[in-house]
Design a protein around this motif. Structure first.
Motif, PDB file in Angstrom:
ATOM      1  N   GLU A   1      27.909  50.599  96.842  1.00 21.47           N
ATOM      2  CA  GLU A   1      28.192  49.385  96.077  1.00 21.47           C
ATOM      3  C   GLU A   1      29.046  48.448  96.913  1.00 21.47           C
ATOM      4  O   GLU A   1      29.879  48.888  97.711  1.00 21.47           O
ATOM      5  CB  GLU A   1      28.910  49.716  94.770  1.00 21.47           C
ATOM      6  N   ASP A   2      28.843  47.148  96.698  1.00 15.14           N
ATOM      7  CA  ASP A   2      29.642  46.140  97.394  1.00 15.14           C
ATOM      8  C   ASP A   2      31.032  46.079  96.771  1.00 15.14           C
ATOM      9  O   ASP A   2      31.175  45.834  95.574  1.00 15.14           O
ATOM     10  CB  ASP A   2      28.971  44.762  97.308  1.00 15.14           C
TER      11      ASP A   2
ATOM     12  N   VAL B   1      23.002  48.220 102.960  1.00 15.17           N
ATOM     13  CA  VAL B   1      22.608  47.472 101.771  1.00 15.17           C
ATOM     14  C   VAL B   1      23.047  48.255 100.539  1.00 15.17           C
ATOM     15  O   VAL B   1      22.978  49.491 100.515  1.00 15.17           O
ATOM     16  CB  VAL B   1      21.077  47.253 101.764  1.00 15.17           C
ATOM     17  N   SER B   2      23.494  47.536  99.499  1.00 17.59           N
ATOM     18  CA  SER B   2      23.937  48.203  98.274  1.00 17.59           C
ATOM     19  C   SER B   2      22.746  48.849  97.572  1.00 17.59           C
ATOM     20  O   SER B   2      21.641  48.320  97.556  1.00 17.59           O
ATOM     21  CB  SER B   2      24.607  47.190  97.347  1.00 17.59           C
ATOM     22  N   GLY B   3      23.003  50.021  96.978  1.00 20.31           N
ATOM     23  CA  GLY B   3      21.955  50.764  96.277  1.00 20.31           C
ATOM     24  C   GLY B   3      21.929  52.207  96.739  1.00 20.31           C
ATOM     25  O   GLY B   3      22.828  52.685  97.444  1.00 20.31           O
ATOM     26  N   TRP B   4      20.891  52.934  96.316  1.00 24.43           N
ATOM     27  CA  TRP B   4      20.740  54.335  96.688  1.00 24.43           C
ATOM     28  C   TRP B   4      20.149  54.436  98.099  1.00 24.43           C
ATOM     29  O   TRP B   4      19.197  53.747  98.425  1.00 24.43           O
ATOM     30  CB  TRP B   4      19.851  55.054  95.689  1.00 24.43           C
TER      31      TRP B   4
ATOM     32  N   GLY C   1      28.545  59.304  95.013  1.00 22.52           N
ATOM     33  CA  GLY C   1      29.095  57.955  94.971  1.00 22.52           C
ATOM     34  C   GLY C   1      29.157  57.364  93.585  1.00 22.52           C
ATOM     35  O   GLY C   1      29.106  56.142  93.440  1.00 22.52           O
ATOM     36  N   LEU C   2      29.292  58.195  92.540  1.00 20.49           N
ATOM     37  CA  LEU C   2      29.396  57.712  91.171  1.00 20.49           C
ATOM     38  C   LEU C   2      30.752  58.096  90.584  1.00 20.49           C
ATOM     39  O   LEU C   2      31.454  58.973  91.103  1.00 20.49           O
ATOM     40  CB  LEU C   2      28.278  58.310  90.301  1.00 20.49           C
ATOM     41  N   LYS C   3      31.108  57.422  89.496  1.00 21.19           N
ATOM     42  CA  LYS C   3      32.375  57.731  88.833  1.00 21.19           C
ATOM     43  C   LYS C   3      32.268  59.001  87.997  1.00 21.19           C
ATOM     44  O   LYS C   3      33.224  59.774  87.901  1.00 21.19           O
ATOM     45  CB  LYS C   3      32.805  56.555  87.959  1.00 21.19           C
TER      46      LYS C   3
END
Length: 283
Positions: A60-61, A100-103, A172-174
């Motif tokens: 994520e940016d 680039v942002s994303g998976w 990379g998730l909360k």
């Protein structure tokens, strides 16, 4: 003579009737089957090692968006912005090393269902092979519907403690409240085969344990083919008798019937208004 008593002119204030709503309560307590401590560590370590090896991560940016200036500032700086944009387009060039942002591996992300809503939709479409739910979900009703849904789809499912704590930072998730593996997966085949035998069976009183039946059917599939060949070569009487037994075993599974309401009993606690009667005045 004495005058006849007159009817009272004062109005009595009417009280509002209590709103009573009838509801059906579930007499059964549905809960996840307990997972052993060794199996919990094995599942978490297996998934963590596999995600780190594949490199699945959401980027994520972190740059915050600049606040838009007011209308007056926009009108003042409009001429300067037009000149700056033409110069920036010439100077800026896309960097090859910039992420680039994303998976990161998009094809791996398509093999997973992450989140309660995504897992629920995938279960309804019967697209999953395995479902894992985090135990720290509060309130528990958020994931309780996955018990009946996964059992109806014959999908192994269990509640794993510390699932969100161990897996979310790796991807990379909360948080990760629910995780499902789809049938078209190619990168998690070995992990699913290793985890499924350690998943405890679910218990729902009004549904049969179809997961164990499916496992037994998969194990005895080869034996079933041999039995069919024997039945074809045997005599007609014996084949009919055996087929009736097989049909009886298949038909013994519990089939859900639609709910039929035979009688509706009124609520005895409901306050009913007295029947309206015409007021008679004595002359």
């Amino acid at each position: 003579m004495a005058a006849a008593p007159q009817a009272g002119r004062g109005s009595v204030r009417k009280t509002r009737p209590l709103v009573v709503k009838t509801s059906l309560n579930n007499p059964y307590t549905i809960c996840w089957s307990s997972l052993e401590r060794e199996d919990m560590h094995f599942i978490l370590q297996t998934l963590e090692d596999r995600f780190q090896y594949i490199g699945l991560r959401k980027i994520e940016d972190k740059k915050k968006r600049k606040k838009q200036p007011s209308f007056q500032k926009q009108s003042r700086e409009k001429c300067n912005i037009d000149v700056d944009i033409s110069e920036d387009l010439k100077e800026k060039k896309p960097d090859d090393n910039q992420q680039v942002s994303g998976w990161t591996p998009v094809h791996v992300r398509k093999q997973l269902a992450i989140g309660v809503n995504e897992v629920t939709r995938a279960l309804e479409r019967n697209d999953l092979l395995l479902v894992l739910v985090c135990k720290s979900v509060k309130p528990a009703i958020i994931t309780s519907h996955l018990i009946q849904l996964s059992l109806c789809r014959t999908v192994p499912a269990c509640q794993v403690p510390r699932l969100s704590e161990r897996i979310a930072p790796v991807i990379g998730l909360k948080c990760v409240l629910a995780l499902g593996f789809k049938k078209n997966t190619t990168d998690f085949v070995d992990e699913i085969k290793a985890i499924i035998p350690r998943v405890p069976s679910l218990n729902v009183p009004w549904l049969p344990d179809r997961i164990e039946d499916s496992r037994e059917n998969q194990e005895t599939e080869f034996l079933g083919r041999q039995d069919k060949e024997i039945l074809e070569t045997s005599s007609e009487d014996l084949s009919k008798h055996k087929r009736k037994l097989v049909e009886g075993q298949q038909g013994s599974a519990v089939v859900l019937q639609p709910l039929k309401i035979k009688k509706i009993i009124p609520n005895p606690n409901k306050i009913r208004k007295p029947p309206k009667s015409k007021k008679t005045t004595s002359k």
